[in-house]
Design an enzyme around this catalytic site. Structure first.
Site, mmCIF file in Angstrom:
data_model
loop_
_atom_site.group_PDB
_atom_site.id
_atom_site.type_symbol
_atom_site.label_atom_id
_atom_site.label_comp_id
_atom_site.label_asym_id
_atom_site.label_seq_id
_atom_site.Cartn_x
_atom_site.Cartn_y
_atom_site.Cartn_z
ATOM 1 N N ARG A 163 0.851 -1.190 0.000
ATOM 2 C CA ARG A 163 0.000 0.000 0.000
ATOM 3 C C ARG A 163 0.891 1.245 0.000
ATOM 4 N NH1 ARG A 163 -3.185 -2.395 4.565
ATOM 5 N NH2 ARG A 163 -5.170 -3.151 3.769
ATOM 6 N N ASP A 207 6.886 -6.324 3.865
ATOM 7 C CA ASP A 207 6.795 -7.617 3.179
ATOM 8 C C ASP A 207 6.445 -7.318 1.720
ATOM 9 O OD1 ASP A 207 6.849 -10.332 2.849
ATOM 10 O OD2 ASP A 207 5.092 -10.759 4.066
ATOM 11 N N HIS A 249 5.203 -12.739 8.348
ATOM 12 C CA HIS A 249 5.777 -11.404 8.454
ATOM 13 C C HIS A 249 5.808 -10.934 9.906
ATOM 14 C CE1 HIS A 249 5.549 -6.885 7.180
ATOM 15 N NE2 HIS A 249 6.711 -7.204 7.691
ATOM 16 N N ASP A 290 -0.301 -0.655 8.359
ATOM 17 C CA ASP A 290 -0.042 0.479 7.463
ATOM 18 C C ASP A 290 -1.293 1.218 7.013
ATOM 19 O OD1 ASP A 290 -1.103 -1.473 5.862
ATOM 20 O OD2 ASP A 290 0.469 -1.442 4.340
ATOM 21 N N ASP A 291 -2.473 0.778 7.452
ATOM 22 C CA ASP A 291 -3.715 1.449 7.051
ATOM 23 C C ASP A 291 -4.399 2.122 8.236
ATOM 24 O OD1 ASP A 291 -4.437 -0.850 8.369
ATOM 25 O OD2 ASP A 291 -6.025 -1.419 6.978
ATOM 26 N N ASP A 313 -3.958 -13.471 14.783
ATOM 27 C CA ASP A 313 -4.796 -12.719 15.717
ATOM 28 C C ASP A 313 -5.878 -13.591 16.342
ATOM 29 O OD1 ASP A 313 -5.856 -12.928 13.180
ATOM 30 O OD2 ASP A 313 -6.820 -10.965 13.201
ATOM 31 N N SER A 329 -8.623 -9.155 3.843
ATOM 32 C CA SER A 329 -9.995 -9.454 4.279
ATOM 33 C C SER A 329 -11.036 -8.976 3.280
ATOM 34 C CB SER A 329 -10.262 -8.788 5.637
ATOM 35 O OG SER A 329 -10.144 -7.385 5.527
#
Length: 504
Positions: A175, A202, A248, A269-270, A348, A379
């Site tokens: 991204r 990554d 990662h 990163d988002d 997670d 997702s």
């Protein structure tokens, strides 16, 4: 050692000069009692002596060069002066002026040789060997990421454990919008020294890498080196992205904690962050370290939508049995516990399992300190349009480091929280929805089954799923939220016995 070597070398040279002078005088002086020869005999004798002198001079010159080499080698090896120098030629007959000049030149050569130890580019002295080339540094065989991170030597500011160095590890892939996340992190960062930003990338995506590198010294880039394909069971091929994410995360945590840091903050990163993002983690850090019933601090509230939170309760924090993620802090002790069994995928969900959670809780805020803007990802926008894009980011700065947060300690929190919840009046879902509640004080809706819980959450706009039997944001089965400006607790019976894994 050097003054002693100087005296030894000068002494050797003086002895050598005297011996050369005596040899010269013995050669040119005629023996007593020898009668004078005629002119022809004298001429022949002169020619013989001239030839002998030329040979002696040549031999002397060679010996002088050998001596200089020995001197230079002695100085370079820094060993004791040898007991004997280059052999002298008994027949040498160099004029005395040349000998004196040689002595002075030898002393000068010695001084230059000493200087050459610190000046590898000095000129050669009278044919002496060129200075030894500097020994190249041994090649650093450490992985690239470890070499990059080795610049971070401090673990506490001014070696004070009250001020830990807490790296912010940003997980990036492909991204280029990672710049939005980095802009926020840099804008609100109170200290680059205390909060170094480490971007772990990554995917090896070049445009994303260039975006990260454009921040220069503001961030540090490390790259996940294993870009090989991951074997995935046939039934889970569509989930390959989750396998790569787990690989990662495992690599990045192992690498960063391997540098000796005590804690890290993990950010995707988002994510956008709130103005008091760093202050929030600094304020809760001592509680996390002190209370062993806690295992993380998260900036996220799964039900942090406008209308479900008290927008004025900027300083309100909770304990939660549900691992929130999405901007969270963990300790090295926790990583040391999880690392040996780190999963191949769905890290997670794995971390929420009872075997990992061990009845420990996380701290979470009423108003989120992170907000996601990443609709596109592995997702495929799951929950984004329906839920995530409505999360409200806190905009007010709270001085958590100056607040008393000891109420979050389990020994204090449990009694006070349960007392507030179970002393609040019970209302039904329909009464709440129709606005028939006659008090503005906190109220409670009771659920007994999974179906009752799901019906209530869907009607109220809450997240309705479970992970390992734990509802999102729940503590001891209780979900706290706001509805029509009123605090509401969705709670099980007071004699609650624990989470039911079959509710997942």
């Amino acid at each position: 050692m050097r003054p002693r070597k100087t005296f030894l070398l000068v002494g050797v040279l003086i002895i050598w000069v005297l011996m050369t002078y005596l040899a010269f005088m013995r050669t040119v002086r005629e023996p007593d009692g020898v009668r004078r020869r005629g002119p022809a005999a004298n001429s022949r004798l002169v020619m013989e002596k001239v030839q002998s002198l030329e040979q002696d001079l040549k031999s002397f010159s060679d010996n002088r060069h050998n001596l200089y080499r020995e001197i230079i080698n002695i100085l370079r090896k820094e060993v004791s002066v040898p007991s004997s120098q280059a052999p002298l030629q008994p027949g040498s007959s160099e004029p005395i002026s040349m000998v004196k000049e040689t002595v002075q030149q030898s002393v000068d050569d010695y001084k230059q040789a000493v200087q050459r130890e610190d000046d590898p580019e000095a000129n050669d002295v009278l044919g002496a060997p060129a200075p030894l080339a500097p020994i190249p540094e041994a090649e650093d065989s450490r992985p690239e990421a470890e070499r990059v991170l080795s610049k971070f030597q401090q673990r506490y500011l001014n070696n004070d454990p009250a001020f830990p160095i807490i790296p912010v590890v940003v997980f990036a892939c492909n991204r280029i919008s990672v710049n939005k996340c980095l802009d926020d992190l840099i804008r609100y960062r109170p200290s680059a020294e205390q909060f170094p930003i480490i971007v772990s990338q990554d995917c090896d995506d070049e445009p994303t890498r260039n975006t990260i590198l454009s921040y220069r010294d503001e961030v540090t880039l490390i790259r996940q080196p294993d870009q090989s394909d991951i074997p995935v069971p046939p039934k889970e091929k569509k989930y390959k992205g989750y396998y790569k994410i787990a690989r990662h995360y495992g690599w990045a945590l192992r690498t960063v904690f391997g540098q000796g840091f005590d804690s890290v903050i993990l950010v995707e990163d988002d994510l956008s962050v709130a103005p008091d993002f760093y202050e929030y983690f600094l304020g809760t850090y001592p509680i996390l370290k002190r209370d062993k019933s806690l295992w993380c601090v998260s900036a996220w509230n799964d039900n942090g939508k406008d209308g479900l939170i008290d927008v004025n309760a900027h300083d309100l924090l909770y304990r939660s049995d549900f691992f929130p993620g999405l901007g969270w802090m963990m300790t090295k002790d926790l990583w040391d516990e999880l690392a040996p069994k780190w999963p191949k995928a769905f890290w997670d969900d794995w971390i929420r399992q009872p075997e990992q959670r061990k009845e420990r809780a996380c701290i979470r805020p009423e108003l989120p300190r992170t907000r996601t803007f990443g609709k596109v990802g592995v997702s495929n926008g799951l929950f984004f349009d329906k839920h995530l894009k409505y999360i409200k980011l806190s905009e007010e700065f709270v001085s958590f480091t100056k607040s008393n947060l000891t109420y979050l300690l389990k020994s204090v929190y449990d009694d006070a929280f349960l007392k507030v919840v179970y002393q609040s009046p019970v209302v039904t879902l329909d009464e709440l929805k129709r606005g028939m509640v006659m008090t503005r004080e906190p109220v409670r809706i009771v659920y007994h089954t999974k179906e009752q819980y799901k019906r209530a959450t869907k009607n109220l706009g809450l997240m309705d799923d479970f992970k390992s039997g734990v509802p999102r944001t729940a503590y001891r089965g209780i979900v706290s939220f706001f509805y029509s400006g009123q605090r509401v607790y969705l709670a099980p019976n007071a004699n609650w016995k624990g989470y039911d894994l079959t509710w997942s």
